[in-house]
Enzyme design. Structure first.
Site, PDB file in Angstrom:
ATOM      1  N   GLN A  34       0.838  -1.211   0.000  1.00  0.00           N
ATOM      2  CA  GLN A  34       0.000   0.000   0.000  1.00  0.00           C
ATOM      3  C   GLN A  34       0.872   1.260   0.000  1.00  0.00           C
ATOM      4  O   GLN A  34       2.061   1.199   0.312  1.00  0.00           O
ATOM      5  CB  GLN A  34      -0.903   0.002   1.243  1.00  0.00           C
ATOM      6  CG  GLN A  34      -0.157  -0.202   2.541  1.00  0.00           C
ATOM      7  CD  GLN A  34      -0.998  -0.850   3.638  1.00  0.00           C
ATOM      8  OE1 GLN A  34      -2.230  -0.793   3.644  1.00  0.00           O
ATOM      9  NE2 GLN A  34      -0.316  -1.508   4.576  1.00  0.00           N
ATOM     10  N   ASP A  89       1.170  -0.357  13.849  1.00  0.00           N
ATOM     11  CA  ASP A  89       1.649   0.890  14.451  1.00  0.00           C
ATOM     12  C   ASP A  89       2.080   0.683  15.909  1.00  0.00           C
ATOM     13  O   ASP A  89       2.803   1.507  16.455  1.00  0.00           O
ATOM     14  CB  ASP A  89       0.556   1.959  14.370  1.00  0.00           C
ATOM     15  CG  ASP A  89      -0.778   1.439  14.899  1.00  0.00           C
ATOM     16  OD1 ASP A  89      -1.646   1.127  14.063  1.00  0.00           O
ATOM     17  OD2 ASP A  89      -0.915   1.314  16.126  1.00  0.00           O
ATOM     18  N   GLY A 141      -1.876 -12.406   8.241  1.00  0.00           N
ATOM     19  CA  GLY A 141      -2.562 -12.904   9.435  1.00  0.00           C
ATOM     20  C   GLY A 141      -3.375 -14.157   9.172  1.00  0.00           C
ATOM     21  O   GLY A 141      -3.515 -15.018  10.052  1.00  0.00           O
ATOM     22  N   ASP A 159      -6.821  -5.757  14.584  1.00  0.00           N
ATOM     23  CA  ASP A 159      -6.751  -4.306  14.396  1.00  0.00           C
ATOM     24  C   ASP A 159      -6.463  -4.040  12.922  1.00  0.00           C
ATOM     25  O   ASP A 159      -5.328  -3.801  12.511  1.00  0.00           O
ATOM     26  CB  ASP A 159      -5.629  -3.754  15.289  1.00  0.00           C
ATOM     27  CG  ASP A 159      -5.376  -2.285  15.021  1.00  0.00           C
ATOM     28  OD1 ASP A 159      -4.290  -1.792  15.385  1.00  0.00           O
ATOM     29  OD2 ASP A 159      -6.253  -1.637  14.424  1.00  0.00           O
ATOM     30  N   SER A 160      -7.493  -4.106  12.113  1.00  0.00           N
ATOM     31  CA  SER A 160      -7.291  -4.078  10.655  1.00  0.00           C
ATOM     32  C   SER A 160      -7.629  -2.715  10.061  1.00  0.00           C
ATOM     33  O   SER A 160      -8.282  -1.882  10.699  1.00  0.00           O
ATOM     34  CB  SER A 160      -8.214  -5.121  10.017  1.00  0.00           C
ATOM     35  OG  SER A 160      -9.561  -4.665  10.121  1.00  0.00           O
ATOM     36  N   SER A 161      -7.201  -2.566   8.793  1.00  0.00           N
ATOM     37  CA  SER A 161      -7.683  -1.413   8.040  1.00  0.00           C
ATOM     38  C   SER A 161      -9.040  -1.822   7.471  1.00  0.00           C
ATOM     39  O   SER A 161      -9.710  -2.674   8.055  1.00  0.00           O
ATOM     40  CB  SER A 161      -6.670  -1.062   6.942  1.00  0.00           C
ATOM     41  OG  SER A 161      -6.301  -2.211   6.209  1.00  0.00           O
TER      42      SER A 161
END
Ligand SMILES: NCCCN[C@H]1CC[C@H](N)CC1
Length: 290
Positions: A34, A89, A141, A159-161
């Protein structure tokens, strides 16, 4: 496009776009997965953007990282082994590390550039990586969970986009089945579950899939994050068959065992934990009915 402003334009929220005033662009890159950008905003601190979508800002990341972590971990008495999917992050790691009962924290993040950029520009978020209990696995994942022995974890945090891009598979049924397999009986999972204002259909599908796969509790909670689309974001809270989990009433108050009293919570508390499960009628009709 307004010069000097970043606007979050996406087909995932047609006809609207939250904008932040740019002071300075600090990083622009393209990973294997990305586009990655960091900019200094005028009023929200530094901002992390992936493929044109805001992932976190220094000013309001506490709301998301604290809620996605403490909603599940305060719902079980004694978390010991925790897995984070995504979350490169490091913010969720920072919150998971507060529990002295935890002995092992695995994280599987697909994009190493997100980890490196967070460590360079968001040290107060990436501080989570400094905890000795943390092991970083750079990879997909879905594949990671398939290889995990059954019943390994007390909790999994996804904790995904958003479901467009690298995180697409993390919203699909086979993935939820691998999560259920990796959890112990009565283990819990908390996933990023989009916005009730924007994504009721996505949420409807996720709830239906979770009810088929997770035979313990299945609940939807939500919170306010000003810089996410529509200003709110939700979470699926699910538990596997086994010791009952009541997500709405925390059994493990974080302040009882918070090893980081020097850095108090900015957002989460036990009242907002319970309140997070109260839904407006248009959402309740869809979510509770399934
Ligand atoms: N760990 C950073 C948060 C990632 N989750 C976000 C939820 C809202 C989305 N539109 C973008 C990603």
């Amino acid at each position: 496009v307004i010069p000097g402003w970043f606007s979050e334009i996406s087909p995932m929220w047609p006809g609207e776009a939250h904008s932040l005033k740019i002071e300075k662009i600090l990083f622009q890159g393209k990973s294997d997965y990305q586009d990655v950008m960091v900019f200094q905003s005028s009023t929200y601190g530094k901002v992390l953007v992936l493929d044109g979508v805001i992932q976190l800002t220094e000013r309001d990341e506490c709301a998301y990282q604290e809620m996605i972590t403490h909603l599940p971990l305060c719902s079980i008495p004694n978390p010991v082994k925790v897995l984070v999917i995504g979350g490169g992050d490091g913010g969720v790691l920072r919150e998971v590390a507060r529990y002295s009962s935890i002995e092992k924290i695995d994280i599987c993040e697909i994009d190493k550039m997100v980890v490196d950029v967070s460590k360079q520009f968001f040290p107060a978020v990436a501080v989570g990586y400094e905890d000795p209990r943390v092991t970083l696995h750079v990879g997909d994942g879905v594949a990671f969970l398939k290889a995990v022995p059954a019943g390994t974890y007390d909790a999994v945090i996804v904790d995904s986009s958003d479901p467009i891009g690298p995180a697409q598979e993390l919203f699909e049924k086979p993935f939820f089945q691998t999560v259920a397999n990796a959890l112990r009986p009565g283990g819990v999972v908390c996933t990023q579950a989009e916005s009730i204002w924007l994504h009721m259909h996505i949420i409807e599908d996720i709830v239906a899939n979770c009810r088929q796969i997770f035979k313990g509790s299945v609940n939807y909670a939500w919170t306010t994050v000003p810089t996410y689309p529509s200003g709110v974001i939700g979470f699926m809270l699910c538990s596997t068959e086994g010791p009952a989990v009541d997500f709405k009433h925390p059994v493990n108050p974080i302040d009882a065992n918070d090893s980081q009293k020097s850095r108090p919570l900015k957002f989460y508390n036990s009242e907002i934990h319970t309140a997070a499960f109260c839904l407006p009628s248009f959402a309740k009709k869809v979510i509770d009915a399934k």
